[in-house]
Scaffold this active site. Structure first.
Site, mmCIF file in Angstrom:
data_model
loop_
_atom_site.group_PDB
_atom_site.id
_atom_site.type_symbol
_atom_site.label_atom_id
_atom_site.label_comp_id
_atom_site.label_asym_id
_atom_site.label_seq_id
_atom_site.Cartn_x
_atom_site.Cartn_y
_atom_site.Cartn_z
ATOM 1 N N PHE A 1 -17.430 -18.553 -5.462
ATOM 2 C CA PHE A 1 -16.859 -19.744 -6.089
ATOM 3 C C PHE A 1 -16.055 -20.467 -5.015
ATOM 4 C CE2 PHE A 1 -14.146 -22.194 -8.966
ATOM 5 C CZ PHE A 1 -15.096 -22.625 -9.879
ATOM 6 N N PRO A 2 -16.179 -21.788 -4.956
ATOM 7 C CA PRO A 2 -15.494 -22.483 -3.855
ATOM 8 C C PRO A 2 -14.002 -22.673 -4.101
ATOM 9 C CG PRO A 2 -16.691 -24.031 -5.217
ATOM 10 C CD PRO A 2 -16.955 -22.677 -5.804
ATOM 11 N N CYS B 1 -4.929 -9.792 3.991
ATOM 12 C CA CYS B 1 -6.009 -8.905 4.433
ATOM 13 C C CYS B 1 -7.334 -9.566 4.794
ATOM 14 C CB CYS B 1 -6.206 -7.817 3.396
ATOM 15 S SG CYS B 1 -4.752 -6.743 3.388
ATOM 16 N N THR C 1 -5.514 -0.300 7.158
ATOM 17 C CA THR C 1 -6.873 -0.737 7.498
ATOM 18 C C THR C 1 -7.011 -0.812 9.018
ATOM 19 O OG1 THR C 1 -6.977 -1.988 5.444
ATOM 20 C CG2 THR C 1 -8.546 -2.603 7.170
ATOM 21 N N LEU D 1 -7.095 -1.441 -3.025
ATOM 22 C CA LEU D 1 -6.354 -2.138 -4.088
ATOM 23 C C LEU D 1 -6.224 -3.630 -3.814
ATOM 24 C CD1 LEU D 1 -3.318 -2.892 -2.940
ATOM 25 C CD2 LEU D 1 -2.870 -0.514 -3.406
ATOM 26 N N VAL E 1 0.832 -1.208 0.000
ATOM 27 C CA VAL E 1 0.000 0.000 0.000
ATOM 28 C C VAL E 1 0.870 1.264 0.000
ATOM 29 C CG1 VAL E 1 -1.648 1.303 1.403
ATOM 30 C CG2 VAL E 1 -1.987 -1.130 1.003
HETATM 31 N N1 LIG Z 1 -1.750 -5.594 0.879
HETATM 32 C C1 LIG Z 1 -2.889 -5.134 0.410
HETATM 33 O O1 LIG Z 1 -3.356 -5.562 -0.645
HETATM 34 C C2 LIG Z 1 -3.662 -4.094 1.132
HETATM 35 C C3 LIG Z 1 -3.352 -3.726 2.435
HETATM 36 N N2 LIG Z 1 -4.119 -2.808 3.091
HETATM 37 C C4 LIG Z 1 -3.788 -2.402 4.447
HETATM 38 O O2 LIG Z 1 -2.677 -1.504 4.373
HETATM 39 C C5 LIG Z 1 -1.791 -1.694 5.483
HETATM 40 C C6 LIG Z 1 -0.416 -2.058 4.977
HETATM 41 O O3 LIG Z 1 -0.514 -3.265 4.253
HETATM 42 P P1 LIG Z 1 0.704 -3.775 3.334
HETATM 43 O O4 LIG Z 1 1.207 -2.651 2.521
HETATM 44 O O5 LIG Z 1 0.240 -5.015 2.674
HETATM 45 O O6 LIG Z 1 1.747 -4.134 4.463
HETATM 46 P P2 LIG Z 1 3.270 -4.573 4.322
HETATM 47 O O7 LIG Z 1 3.524 -5.532 5.412
HETATM 48 O O8 LIG Z 1 3.540 -4.978 2.911
HETATM 49 O O9 LIG Z 1 4.058 -3.218 4.590
HETATM 50 C C7 LIG Z 1 4.045 -2.530 5.804
HETATM 51 C C8 LIG Z 1 5.376 -1.798 5.933
HETATM 52 O O10 LIG Z 1 5.336 -0.980 7.104
HETATM 53 C C9 LIG Z 1 6.649 -0.944 7.644
HETATM 54 N N3 LIG Z 1 6.626 -0.417 9.012
HETATM 55 C C10 LIG Z 1 6.277 -1.045 10.161
HETATM 56 N N4 LIG Z 1 6.379 -0.198 11.215
HETATM 57 C C11 LIG Z 1 6.787 0.999 10.725
HETATM 58 C C12 LIG Z 1 7.047 2.270 11.297
HETATM 59 N N5 LIG Z 1 6.914 2.481 12.599
HETATM 60 N N6 LIG Z 1 7.449 3.270 10.497
HETATM 61 C C13 LIG Z 1 7.606 3.069 9.160
HETATM 62 N N7 LIG Z 1 7.374 1.879 8.565
HETATM 63 C C14 LIG Z 1 6.956 0.857 9.321
HETATM 64 C C15 LIG Z 1 7.118 -2.384 7.506
HETATM 65 O O11 LIG Z 1 8.520 -2.491 7.602
HETATM 66 C C16 LIG Z 1 6.573 -2.734 6.114
HETATM 67 O O12 LIG Z 1 7.523 -2.478 5.094
HETATM 68 C C17 LIG Z 1 -2.464 -2.776 6.345
HETATM 69 O O13 LIG Z 1 -3.264 -2.146 7.303
HETATM 70 C C18 LIG Z 1 -3.322 -3.529 5.351
HETATM 71 O O14 LIG Z 1 -4.430 -4.145 5.967
HETATM 72 C C19 LIG Z 1 -5.184 -2.175 2.496
HETATM 73 C C20 LIG Z 1 -5.515 -2.487 1.205
HETATM 74 C C21 LIG Z 1 -4.783 -3.452 0.414
HETATM 75 O O1 LIG Z 2 -7.631 -4.964 2.098
HETATM 76 C C1 LIG Z 2 -6.910 -5.542 1.328
HETATM 77 O O2 LIG Z 2 -5.740 -5.817 1.556
HETATM 78 C C2 LIG Z 2 -7.397 -6.014 0.003
HETATM 79 O O3 LIG Z 2 -7.867 -7.374 0.208
HETATM 80 C C3 LIG Z 2 -8.316 -8.014 -0.976
HETATM 81 O O4 LIG Z 2 -7.283 -8.041 -1.933
HETATM 82 P P1 LIG Z 2 -6.154 -9.193 -1.938
HETATM 83 O O5 LIG Z 2 -5.836 -9.618 -0.544
HETATM 84 O O6 LIG Z 2 -5.077 -8.690 -2.818
HETATM 85 O O7 LIG Z 2 -6.775 -10.438 -2.605
HETATM 86 P P2 LIG Z 2 -8.054 -10.888 -3.438
HETATM 87 O O8 LIG Z 2 -7.727 -10.872 -4.866
HETATM 88 O O9 LIG Z 2 -9.316 -10.252 -3.019
HETATM 89 O O10 LIG Z 2 -8.040 -12.373 -2.917
HETATM 90 C C4 LIG Z 2 -8.329 -12.671 -1.567
HETATM 91 C C5 LIG Z 2 -8.735 -14.107 -1.465
HETATM 92 O O11 LIG Z 2 -9.910 -14.306 -2.223
HETATM 93 C C6 LIG Z 2 -9.741 -15.327 -3.162
HETATM 94 N N1 LIG Z 2 -10.406 -14.895 -4.413
HETATM 95 C C7 LIG Z 2 -9.970 -13.797 -5.057
HETATM 96 C C8 LIG Z 2 -10.540 -13.373 -6.229
HETATM 97 C C9 LIG Z 2 -11.605 -14.091 -6.750
HETATM 98 O O12 LIG Z 2 -12.158 -13.741 -7.815
HETATM 99 N N2 LIG Z 2 -12.044 -15.182 -6.082
HETATM 100 C C10 LIG Z 2 -11.461 -15.600 -4.927
HETATM 101 O O13 LIG Z 2 -11.869 -16.606 -4.325
HETATM 102 C C11 LIG Z 2 -8.255 -15.476 -3.361
HETATM 103 O O14 LIG Z 2 -7.912 -16.802 -3.671
HETATM 104 C C12 LIG Z 2 -7.688 -15.064 -2.026
HETATM 105 O O15 LIG Z 2 -7.531 -16.138 -1.149
HETATM 106 C C13 LIG Z 2 -9.471 -7.172 -1.579
HETATM 107 O O16 LIG Z 2 -9.880 -7.757 -2.803
HETATM 108 C C14 LIG Z 2 -9.023 -5.743 -1.833
HETATM 109 O O17 LIG Z 2 -10.124 -4.970 -2.311
HETATM 110 C C15 LIG Z 2 -8.515 -5.144 -0.526
HETATM 111 O O18 LIG Z 2 -8.035 -3.838 -0.731
#
Ligand SMILES: NC(=O)C1=CN([C@@H]2O[C@H](COP(=O)(O)OP(=O)(O)OC[C@H]3O[C@@H](n4cnc5c(N)ncnc54)[C@H](O)[C@@H]3O)[C@@H](O)[C@H]2O)C=CC1
Ligand SMILES: O=C(O)[C@H]1O[C@H](OP(=O)(O)OP(=O)(O)OC[C@H]2O[C@@H](n3ccc(=O)[nH]c3=O)[C@H](O)[C@@H]2O)[C@H](O)[C@@H](O)[C@@H]1O
Length: 418
Positions: free
Chosen positions: A261-262, A270, A124, A158, A13
């Site tokens: 879908f199963p 997330c 989040t 995303l 993110v």
């Molecule tokens: N991965 C995803 O697809 C999505 C994630 N989110 C939410 O966004 C947030 C971040 O998720 P990701 O980017 O996947 O996490 P990530 O684990 O990939 O990255 C988090 C980063 O924060 C850094 N960090 C930790 N403590 C810190 C501090 N005190 N100062 C500066 N950096 C620090 C870590 O070293 C790491 O690089 C979570 O709350 C997640 O639920 C929301 C939408 C999509």
């Molecule tokens: O908060 C988040 O981090 C994100 O979590 C999910 O995104 P992501 O974790 O990248 O993965 P998805 O593509 O949604 O897949 C999640 C799970 O659902 C399953 N999935 C995904 C897509 C699909 O069409 N069907 C399905 O069963 C995947 O296998 C996986 O285990 C949400 O789709 C994003 O909108 C959200 O921002």
């Protein structure tokens, strides 16, 4: 208007957010406590696989996007501070906010300098976190939002594997912000993005994010529950049944239908933690959400359900090929991957001969799980030739039709994909 933006936490993110603002010509400072990660980024390398984001990094690094190890200096120069740090599950499933608080510690002293900034929580966090946890935390430090700074949340929707596209072509921009100055600045920052902007209350902003992720989780668990029912009744073509369900015109060809879908359960960073966190947040306020409780229980039962299917077909002495290790196709993220859960259950049941192949995630999986019993193959052909039976766990397109190529091998298809 062009702004300066600091981004704390450079994961999926944070990097996407930073580069999206850089692409729109804002100046962005990125800070992360993981120095291995920041060194890679400075050299123009992404720490994970993400199409489009890799090229955006090369375009903007050390130009519009600067990595810094001085958090205070970055914030001093910034109009916005985006918090994109992780919010993992705590011991009781609640969202662990400690990374948010530790990030705030790193720049809080700067907020006294008279420049108005917007502190934006993009991570989040459960509804009421900004109002009941973050703002009181700041106030305890002698920092009251108002003239000095605004506090907002801005949930991110995303998907991994599509980070760049989802950020640059967002469906909606949601900002939980309750003061005029903060709202105006956020509207202005996002004005270059072609997406509707919704200004809502702090709690609503956070709530909308969980509406989305808990619904996705619920659709998947509903489908898995139905697949279990089909399994006990027997003689039901599960894949075809769901495909025919999707032909209902009321879906309108929606991509969302693919979540109905199963498979072997939802995974990744997330959906599992967010569903748990929403359940825990509601319980802490006095209401136990019954559907979410079952969504979680069904999801947790799926790896065992699939491991049982494997045990039914394959002997412990045979060589089992694991097809797919990442949590979903299109990503090399192995966090909360179903493959790891199924392998653990089979190990506990006495299975020892595993080989695995993933088009992109062999290395990441080995780095995270260290299964000494697991050997990795470099190609689909080699795993198919070396295995007595194959378990498809991640539905990579490359695996389509593979059962037809090896008609004599047993395939256990945990994704109803073949
Ligand atoms: N991965 C995803 O697809 C999505 C994630 N989110 C939410 O966004 C947030 C971040 O998720 P990701 O980017 O996947 O996490 P990530 O684990 O990939 O990255 C988090 C980063 O924060 C850094 N960090 C930790 N403590 C810190 C501090 N005190 N100062 C500066 N950096 C620090 C870590 O070293 C790491 O690089 C979570 O709350 C997640 O639920 C929301 C939408 C999509
Ligand atoms: O908060 C988040 O981090 C994100 O979590 C999910 O995104 P992501 O974790 O990248 O993965 P998805 O593509 O949604 O897949 C999640 C799970 O659902 C399953 N999935 C995904 C897509 C699909 O069409 N069907 C399905 O069963 C995947 O296998 C996986 O285990 C949400 O789709 C994003 O909108 C959200 O921002």
């Amino acid at each position: 208007m062009k702004y300066s933006v600091s981004v704390f936490g450079l994961g999926f993110v944070g990097i996407t957010t930073a580069l999206a603002f850089a692409e729109k010509n804002h100046t962005v400072y990125g800070f992360d406590v993981d120095t291995k990660r920041t060194s890679l980024l400075k050299a123009g390398q992404l720490p994970f696989l993400e199409q489009g984001l890799d090229q955006a990094l090369v375009r903007h690094i050390n130009n519009k996007f600067m990595i810094t190890d001085n958090a205070e200096d970055a914030v001093k120069n910034s109009d916005f501070v985006f918090l994109c740090v992780g919010t993992p599950s705590g011991e009781r499933g609640e969202a662990d906010l400690s990374y948010i608080f530790s990030a705030i510690e790193k720049f809080a002293s700067v907020l006294h300098d008279g420049k108005h900034r917007v502190i934006v929580i993009k991570s989040t966090v459960p509804p009421s976190t900004t109002s009941e946890r973050v703002i009181p935390h700041l106030k305890k430090m002698g920092l009251s939002p108002g003239d000095m700074f605004s506090v907002a949340n801005n949930p991110e929707f995303l998907r991994e594997g599509k980070c760049w596209d989802d950020a640059m072509h967002a469906d909606r921009i949601v900002c939980g912000v309750e003061d005029r100055k903060g709202e105006d600045m956020l509207r202005s920052l996002y004005s270059d993005f072609d997406a509707p902007f919704f200004n809502v209350s702090l709690n609503t902003g956070e709530y909308i994010k969980y509406l989305s992720n808990t619904l996705l989780a619920t659709m998947i668990s509903y489908s898995n529950e139905m697949s279990k029912i089909a399994d006990v009744i027997g003689d039901i073509q599960i894949k075809e049944a769901f495909e025919i369900l999707h032909m209902d015109r009321r879906w309108g060809g929606s991509n969302m239908a693919s979540y109905v879908f199963p498979g072997c359960g939802y995974g990744g960073y997330c959906l599992p933690k967010d569903t748990q966190a929403m359940y825990a947040a509601s319980v802490s306020k006095g209401y136990e959400p019954m559907i979410l409780k079952d969504v979680i229980t069904i999801n947790e039962s799926m790896p065992q359900f699939m491991a049982n299917k494997v045990m039914h077909v394959v002997n412990p002495s045979e060589t089992l090929g694991i097809l797919g290790l990442s949590f979903k196709p299109g990503s090399d993220d192995v966090r909360d991957s179903s493959s790891a859960k199924i392998i653990k259950l089979l190990l506990a049941a006495g299975y020892r001969n595993f080989i695995a192949y993933d088009p992109v995630a062999n290395e990441a999986f080995d780095g995270q799980y260290h299964f000494s019993e697991l050997e990795y193959c470099e190609s689909l052909q080699s795993i198919c030739e070396k295995s007595d039976a194959l378990v498809l766990i991640t539905a990579w397109q490359e695996f389509a039709g593979i059962d037809k190529k090896y008609p004599d091998k047993p395939f256990i298809d945990c994704r109803y994909f073949l």
